[in-house]
Scaffold this active site. Structure first.
Site, PDB file in Angstrom:
ATOM      1  N   ASN A   1     -10.129  -0.569  -0.691  1.00 39.60           N
ATOM      2  CA  ASN A   1      -8.671  -0.479  -0.659  1.00 39.60           C
ATOM      3  C   ASN A   1      -8.102  -1.062  -1.949  1.00 39.60           C
ATOM      4  O   ASN A   1      -8.127  -2.270  -2.161  1.00 39.60           O
ATOM      5  CB  ASN A   1      -8.141  -1.247   0.553  1.00 39.60           C
ATOM      6  CG  ASN A   1      -6.627  -1.147   0.699  1.00 39.60           C
ATOM      7  OD1 ASN A   1      -5.933  -0.620  -0.169  1.00 39.60           O
ATOM      8  ND2 ASN A   1      -6.101  -1.664   1.797  1.00 39.60           N
TER       9      ASN A   1
ATOM     10  N   HIS B   1      -3.588   7.093   2.245  1.00 36.76           N
ATOM     11  CA  HIS B   1      -3.927   5.779   1.710  1.00 36.76           C
ATOM     12  C   HIS B   1      -5.321   5.400   2.191  1.00 36.76           C
ATOM     13  O   HIS B   1      -5.671   5.591   3.353  1.00 36.76           O
ATOM     14  CB  HIS B   1      -2.895   4.751   2.186  1.00 36.76           C
ATOM     15  CG  HIS B   1      -3.299   3.334   1.955  1.00 36.76           C
ATOM     16  ND1 HIS B   1      -3.683   2.869   0.710  1.00 36.76           N
ATOM     17  CD2 HIS B   1      -3.410   2.283   2.803  1.00 36.76           C
ATOM     18  CE1 HIS B   1      -3.991   1.579   0.802  1.00 36.76           C
ATOM     19  NE2 HIS B   1      -3.840   1.203   2.063  1.00 36.76           N
TER      20      HIS B   1
ATOM     21  N   CYS C   1       0.816  -1.226   0.000  1.00 33.81           N
ATOM     22  CA  CYS C   1       0.000   0.000   0.000  1.00 33.81           C
ATOM     23  C   CYS C   1       0.843   1.267   0.000  1.00 33.81           C
ATOM     24  O   CYS C   1       0.349   2.339  -0.368  1.00 33.81           O
ATOM     25  CB  CYS C   1      -0.933  -0.003   1.205  1.00 33.81           C
ATOM     26  SG  CYS C   1      -2.096  -1.393   1.214  1.00 33.81           S
TER      27      CYS C   1
END
Length: 347
Positions: A300, A270, A130
């Site tokens: 996500n 994020h 990520c």
């Protein structure tokens, strides 16, 4: 005879910092929507619980076995080229950050160059999960700043549906597929990437990992039987570590650049969990309007979350706006990047 004026001019040019500035953005998400209501039919969960725990209402999923991560990345890149009126031959390098490459040995970057018709570019992959887009962004900026490349495309792309177990309600609610891309070019103006601060801690690997498929645990009947090719995480550990890591690195960037949080226009975090995003914003004393969020629509998307945010909200950013980008991911890997928004091509 000493040519003093020439010497002064040379010294002046050497003092000018040549920043890498974002001059183009592009994004892509698949058409197929996987809603929370859809997940209710697949695992024991419900829409209200998912929204309250994660902030996610739907995510986009690839619904074609022939579509790979490189296809997502290529679509985002083509959107960037189209919107910015950029010819493919102008691109020198493509860096793709992904945890779901098309192949183990062939880089996704090389596949993107082929599919997008980039005849003059070379392509590579990076993987910091990520956090990967921020890491790749700094690598791309370094090549621009050094003068080795004139135009570098940095892409965050992941086909997370390829590593998600849709029988595991703890993980299948979180992830979606998508890609985002930015174009970096050199500028002598006071905009562009200013600073980054990154950290890693390999001891956290067991808390967020796809165990099999690499050289440590190659694919076998045993790894398949144990479902070791799917993403697995300890949500509580990751939740706490993400809040602390993202907050701490943002504060370090502010300190290193003698900035007050009041000078920051927007935080681009994020998009892993809305509660994490809100906690980081609160600890940094940012208002809700200063924190960009699109997790409700995409979930996500791993390396793609930050560039997708830049793509979604590009019209909100004004020349010279101070942006703080931060991420936390598997590895553990985390960090923050400070940049000043420039002018996009085609506008």
């Amino acid at each position: 005879m000493v040519r003093l004026p020439v010497l002064i001019d040379t010294a002046h040019r050497m003092r000018i910092r040549k920043n890498a500035v974002i001059t183009g953005v592009g994004g892509y998400v698949p058409e197929t929507v996987l809603s929370n209501k859809d997940l209710e039919k697949m695992v024991e969960t419900n829409d209200e619980w998912i929204v309250s725990r994660t902030g996610i209402r739907e995510r986009r999923i690839v619904n074609d076995a022939n579509v790979a991560t490189s296809d997502l990345a290529t679509n985002a890149l083509k959107k960037l080229l189209e919107d910015g009126n950029v010819h493919p031959d102008e691109i020198d390098c493509v860096i793709v950050s992904t945890s779901t490459p098309d192949y183990v040995m062939v880089s996704t970057g090389s596949m993107v160059c082929e599919k997008a018709g980039l005849k003059n570019a070379w392509g590579i992959d990076t993987n910091a999960a990520c956090s990967g887009f921020l890491y790749a962004l700094t690598l791309g900026a370094s090549m621009i700043e050094s003068g080795r490349c004139k135009r570098v495309v940095v892409i965050g792309a992941d086909k997370n549906s390829s590593i998600v177990n849709y029988k595991d309600r703890n993980t299948c609610i979180l992830f979606g597929d998508g890609a985002g891309a930015v174009l970096l070019e050199q500028t002598e103006e006071e905009v562009g990437l200013i600073d980054s601060y990154f950290r890693t801690d390999g001891s956290g690997k067991e808390n967020l990992i796809v165990t099999a498929g690499g050289s440590k645990y190659p694919a076998s009947q045993d790894t398949l039987d144990q479902n070791l090719h799917y993403v697995r995480q300890d949500g509580r550990v990751v939740f706490k570590a993400a809040i602390q890591g993202m907050t701490d690195t943002c504060r370090e960037i502010l300190r290193a650049n003698d900035l007050d949080i009041k000078q920051i226009n927007y935080l681009i975090p994020h998009q892993a969990n809305l509660r994490i995003i809100q906690a980081v914003g609160e600890q940094l004393n940012l208002t809700e309007s200063q924190v960009k969020v699109n997790i409700s629509r995409y979930g996500n998307t791993t390396a793609a979350t930050i560039p997708l945010c830049l793509w979604d909200f590009k019209d909100d950013f004004k020349y010279g706006d101070k942006l703080l980008l931060t991420a936390f991911g598997a590895g553990f890997s985390w960090g923050a990047t400070y940049l000043k928004w420039g002018k996009l091509r085609g506008k």
